[in-house]
Design a protein around this motif. Sequence first.
Motif, mmCIF file in Angstrom:
data_model
loop_
_atom_site.group_PDB
_atom_site.id
_atom_site.type_symbol
_atom_site.label_atom_id
_atom_site.label_comp_id
_atom_site.label_asym_id
_atom_site.label_seq_id
_atom_site.Cartn_x
_atom_site.Cartn_y
_atom_site.Cartn_z
ATOM 1 N N LYS A 165 16.982 -61.764 -63.145
ATOM 2 C CA LYS A 165 17.578 -61.745 -61.807
ATOM 3 C C LYS A 165 18.816 -60.859 -61.746
ATOM 4 N N THR A 166 19.539 -60.754 -62.848
ATOM 5 C CA THR A 166 20.741 -59.916 -62.872
ATOM 6 C C THR A 166 20.381 -58.452 -63.070
ATOM 7 N N ASP A 167 19.456 -58.185 -63.969
ATOM 8 C CA ASP A 167 19.014 -56.818 -64.255
ATOM 9 C C ASP A 167 17.513 -56.732 -63.976
ATOM 10 N N PRO A 168 17.105 -56.383 -62.747
ATOM 11 C CA PRO A 168 15.680 -56.363 -62.388
ATOM 12 C C PRO A 168 14.853 -55.398 -63.233
ATOM 13 N N ALA A 169 15.501 -54.431 -63.898
ATOM 14 C CA ALA A 169 14.749 -53.508 -64.747
ATOM 15 C C ALA A 169 14.299 -54.184 -66.044
ATOM 16 N N LEU A 170 14.886 -55.328 -66.364
ATOM 17 C CA LEU A 170 14.539 -56.044 -67.592
ATOM 18 C C LEU A 170 13.358 -56.981 -67.321
ATOM 19 N N LYS A 171 12.241 -56.688 -67.984
ATOM 20 C CA LYS A 171 11.051 -57.516 -67.841
ATOM 21 C C LYS A 171 10.603 -57.980 -69.218
ATOM 22 N N ILE A 172 10.220 -59.245 -69.283
ATOM 23 C CA ILE A 172 9.894 -59.875 -70.557
ATOM 24 C C ILE A 172 8.531 -60.550 -70.466
ATOM 25 N N LEU A 173 7.666 -60.236 -71.430
ATOM 26 C CA LEU A 173 6.369 -60.887 -71.553
ATOM 27 C C LEU A 173 6.479 -61.984 -72.602
ATOM 28 N N SER A 174 6.109 -63.206 -72.241
ATOM 29 C CA SER A 174 6.291 -64.353 -73.132
ATOM 30 C C SER A 174 4.969 -65.052 -73.421
ATOM 31 N N ILE A 175 4.794 -65.396 -74.683
ATOM 32 C CA ILE A 175 3.706 -66.283 -75.086
ATOM 33 C C ILE A 175 4.286 -67.691 -75.119
ATOM 34 N N ILE A 176 3.666 -68.603 -74.355
ATOM 35 C CA ILE A 176 4.217 -69.948 -74.187
ATOM 36 C C ILE A 176 3.333 -70.955 -74.910
ATOM 37 N N THR A 177 3.957 -71.795 -75.730
ATOM 38 C CA THR A 177 3.248 -72.874 -76.412
ATOM 39 C C THR A 177 3.846 -74.207 -75.977
ATOM 40 N N PRO A 178 3.142 -74.961 -75.132
ATOM 41 C CA PRO A 178 3.642 -76.279 -74.714
ATOM 42 C C PRO A 178 3.380 -77.339 -75.782
ATOM 43 N N SER A 179 4.222 -78.343 -75.801
ATOM 44 C CA SER A 179 4.029 -79.504 -76.660
ATOM 45 C C SER A 179 4.700 -80.688 -75.980
ATOM 46 N N ASN A 180 3.884 -81.606 -75.458
ATOM 47 C CA ASN A 180 4.409 -82.709 -74.664
ATOM 48 C C ASN A 180 5.261 -82.166 -73.523
ATOM 49 N N PHE A 181 6.570 -82.433 -73.532
ATOM 50 C CA PHE A 181 7.447 -81.932 -72.471
ATOM 51 C C PHE A 181 8.429 -80.898 -73.022
ATOM 52 N N THR A 182 7.973 -80.122 -73.999
ATOM 53 C CA THR A 182 8.792 -79.044 -74.553
ATOM 54 C C THR A 182 8.007 -77.742 -74.508
ATOM 55 N N ALA B 135 9.172 -52.042 -72.570
ATOM 56 C CA ALA B 135 9.851 -50.743 -72.543
ATOM 57 C C ALA B 135 9.696 -50.142 -71.152
ATOM 58 N N PRO B 136 10.619 -49.268 -70.744
ATOM 59 C CA PRO B 136 10.511 -48.654 -69.408
ATOM 60 C C PRO B 136 9.198 -47.912 -69.197
ATOM 61 N N THR B 137 8.570 -47.463 -70.291
ATOM 62 C CA THR B 137 7.330 -46.700 -70.167
ATOM 63 C C THR B 137 6.083 -47.577 -70.151
ATOM 64 N N ASP B 138 6.232 -48.865 -70.391
ATOM 65 C CA ASP B 138 5.069 -49.755 -70.401
ATOM 66 C C ASP B 138 4.473 -49.888 -69.010
#
Length: 510
Positions: free
Chosen positions: A355-372, A381-384
Amino acid sequence: MKLIYQSLAACCMLLISSCYKDHGNYTYDAPEEITITGIAGSYDKVSLVDRLTIDPQVSSSDPKAEFTYWWGIYETNVQGSAPKVDTIGRTKALDYLVTQPAKGWVLVFGAKNMHTGLSRIVTAGVNVITQFTRGWYVMKDDGGHTDVDLFLTPSGIAPASKVENVFSMVNNRKLDGEARLFGFYTNYKSNVTGTLANTRSLFILSDKDASVVNINTFKEIHGLSGLFYETPSVKKPGSISEASQANYFVNNGHLHSIYSMSANVGLFGGKQLRDDNNSPYSLSKYFLAYSFWNPFFFDELSSSFVSATGTGSVLSAVSDDSGTEMPANRNNKELLFMGVKSTNPYTGVALFRDKTDPALKILSIITPSNFTLKMENDTLAPTDKLGAAERFGLIVADENILYFSAGGEVWSRNLSNGAEQLQFTVPAGEKITFIRHRKYSGSTTAEQPFYYNYMLIGTTANGNYKVRAFSKTSGNLAASPVFTMEGKGSVGDVIYIAPPMSNTTYPNSY
């Protein structure tokens, strides 16, 4: 003296036996055998369209046999009472229009030899369907109203014909707004058969309206106003999902639920509170959900993940699992996409923008476990190409790949190494509106002609849509689609429905 009496008794027995002559006849006829052939083990029939036309062969080892016949049918899976057999014929040959509702039935044929009184009975399964219980459903809109087209698949997965606007044809109305999301559930409760019971139901969500229909008839069970105990003041559907044995509906950013493992009437309860202080919240339309695990949603106001239970009135807090690279709460991110990658193990993929730096984008792999949650990050990268993505299509359970569109191009990104590859370029003038991976492989031999594993890409041009169904090899799309479905409007979602399908056939996801 006692010995004398015993000797006299023995002599009498010998005398009697010596005078007895056996006049019995020990010649027995072989037991009668009745043979019935010409009846298949099972039949698939369309209610109010198809007929059961059967002429069995009946023979007996009794040369004087004279037969009477009868046919009956009864419902399977009857609970709380014995099944009732309805008589549908009293001749050897049967020609019967199937009128039973779509479900499993048992056909019974009986032949009785009037000369001996011996009967023989055989049975066969009858899988009654309707024209709505098998085929490709395409949700489309004209910019202001949403409807559904049905592409029929009577003998194979490729469409053979099309029925346009089946929702409005059956229900005499269209949904307001633009097409968004399908949800198919077999444990949704309704009384469409006269008794409150599980109903094979299809949810249809636009951005301004919603409906749940009985898939056997496509008749509306409830519209958006009738889906809740309290009619929502704002009609803004976000998502429909199933997890932790409950159905979840997001409307206007608020979560409503039905616990499916207890008696209910198919209505969603009041909105769940954010916390004990009733803090404001607004959930994204994206979610992680799977039938047997906890659901996860993203609160756009606080940039925080939350979870829920089907019986609770307050959203469940989510904490960080060991080794996470991004906090689950107040991470200052905007969620651009999230979907289920695998159900075993339960994992998801999300794309965030800072939200502060809109040019920053992050792809995340999420592993849930119960409520964590544990999140492993890959900063783009800017070229992606993924940084310019507009539509997303995550491959579920197969290759570790995310598909996405940028302009008129469809790309793939390898989630293991970040490699991106151009997969398909749409013809000039077409706009991509939809990408999704759909896969179906059942457990019965009879369903094999309908198995498929496709990436579906929807485009629109000049008020008309095309949905191209691509097969893939090692994550790469074939050069040409297996088939293309065409119609009027712009596509929001596509789903294939068949009688054996259940809640877990398709993981819930955008």
